[in-house]
Design a protein around this motif. Structure first.
Motif, short mmCIF file in Angstrom:
data_model
loop_
_atom_site.label_atom_id
_atom_site.label_comp_id
_atom_site.label_asym_id
_atom_site.label_seq_id
_atom_site.Cartn_x
_atom_site.Cartn_y
_atom_site.Cartn_z
N SER A 55 0.82 -1.21 0.00
CA SER A 55 0.00 0.00 0.00
C SER A 55 0.86 1.26 0.00
CB SER A 55 -0.96 0.00 1.19
OG SER A 55 -0.27 0.30 2.40
N THR A 56 2.13 1.14 0.35
CA THR A 56 3.03 2.29 0.37
C THR A 56 3.91 2.36 -0.88
OG1 THR A 56 4.87 1.14 1.45
CG2 THR A 56 3.18 2.14 2.88
N MET A 57 3.83 1.33 -1.73
CA MET A 57 4.73 1.20 -2.87
C MET A 57 4.01 1.48 -4.18
SD MET A 57 6.39 -2.36 -1.41
CE MET A 57 7.11 -2.89 -2.93
N PHE A 111 5.14 17.36 -4.57
CA PHE A 111 5.00 16.25 -5.51
C PHE A 111 6.04 15.13 -5.36
CE2 PHE A 111 3.46 20.14 -7.52
CZ PHE A 111 2.12 19.83 -7.63
N ILE A 112 7.22 15.46 -4.87
CA ILE A 112 8.30 14.48 -4.82
C ILE A 112 9.09 14.66 -3.52
CG2 ILE A 112 10.00 15.91 -6.05
CD1 ILE A 112 10.83 13.25 -7.53
N ALA A 113 9.64 13.55 -3.03
CA ALA A 113 10.40 13.61 -1.78
C ALA A 113 11.55 12.61 -1.83
CB ALA A 113 9.49 13.29 -0.59
N ASN A 114 12.60 12.95 -1.11
CA ASN A 114 13.73 12.05 -0.87
C ASN A 114 13.88 11.90 0.63
OD1 ASN A 114 14.89 11.49 -3.51
ND2 ASN A 114 15.37 13.67 -3.58
N ALA A 115 14.14 10.69 1.07
CA ALA A 115 14.36 10.45 2.50
C ALA A 115 15.62 9.60 2.67
CB ALA A 115 13.16 9.73 3.11
N ASP A 140 0.71 11.04 -5.19
CA ASP A 140 -0.24 10.74 -6.28
C ASP A 140 -1.53 11.55 -6.16
OD1 ASP A 140 -1.71 9.50 -4.26
OD2 ASP A 140 -1.60 7.50 -5.14
N GLY A 141 -1.53 12.53 -5.27
CA GLY A 141 -2.73 13.35 -5.06
C GLY A 141 -3.53 12.90 -3.86
N LYS A 142 -3.27 11.67 -3.41
CA LYS A 142 -3.96 11.11 -2.25
C LYS A 142 -2.96 10.70 -1.19
CE LYS A 142 -6.14 7.44 -3.10
NZ LYS A 142 -6.89 6.24 -3.42
N ASP A 143 -1.94 9.98 -1.63
CA ASP A 143 -0.95 9.41 -0.71
C ASP A 143 0.45 9.56 -1.28
OD1 ASP A 143 -2.83 8.15 1.19
OD2 ASP A 143 -3.31 6.82 -0.49
N TRP A 144 1.43 9.41 -0.41
CA TRP A 144 2.82 9.32 -0.84
C TRP A 144 3.11 7.86 -1.15
CZ3 TRP A 144 5.96 13.31 -1.89
CH2 TRP A 144 5.55 14.57 -1.45
N LYS A 145 3.75 7.61 -2.28
CA LYS A 145 4.10 6.26 -2.72
C LYS A 145 5.61 6.18 -2.95
CE LYS A 145 -0.16 4.70 -3.15
NZ LYS A 145 -0.68 3.61 -2.39
#
Length: 159
Positions: A55-57, A111-115, A140-145
């Motif tokens: 669900s996170t991927m 829109f984008i993240a690095n961790a 994706d507009g709803k969740d971070w993937k």
């Protein structure tokens, strides 16, 4: 008149196509959402709940490990995501895998993240290795993937 029209077009185009700056509060919220996505991924990893992990991927996730070959040169090893998930699902019940995340360094916009997450890995409470995870995520507009995950692994120099 031509110069004024050209200036107006340039200024209008710049404003129309440039991204708006993200407010500090929004960035902090995004960082927390990204962190929670990564923590949810590891909750699934630790418990063997591959549905939670998935669900996170993102469906197009890329996974790689940075390793050294026998000559001591670094190389990338692509991980087959399906085999990785299957290994989590089929892990023997008596075997406990725990990846302890030591810290989070997250950079993001809307829109984008690095961790960057240094970690220590334990099998049945025995130290196995340490390293760093580098996650790349998109909203994706709803969740971070999670769209990419790379890691390093070391047995020495961990503390």
């Amino acid at each position: 008149m031509y110069k004024i029209s050209l200036l107006f077009i340039v200024l209008f185009s710049w404003n129309a196509f440039s991204q708006k700056e993200v407010a500090v509060d929004d960035v902090n919220n995004y960082k927390e959402e990204v962190k929670q996505t990564i923590l949810k991924f590891f909750e699934g990893f630790h418990s063997g709940d591959t549905l939670k992990m998935k669900s996170t991927m993102d469906n197009n996730i890329v996974m790689q490990t940075i390793a050294r070959n026998k000559e001591g040169h670094s190389k990338t090893i692509k991980t087959d995501v399906g085999k990785f998930v299957l290994a989590i699902k089929n892990r023997p019940a008596e075997q406990k895998w725990e990846e302890r995340l030591l810290s989070f360094k997250i950079d993001t916009d809307a829109f984008i993240a690095n961790a960057w997450t240094p970690y220590e890995f334990y099998v049945n409470d025995n130290f196995s290795h340490c390293g760093v995870n580098v996650f790349q995520l998109f909203n994706d507009g709803k969740d971070w993937k999670i769209i990419a995950l790379a890691d390093t692994r070391h047995r020495e120099g961990c503390k």
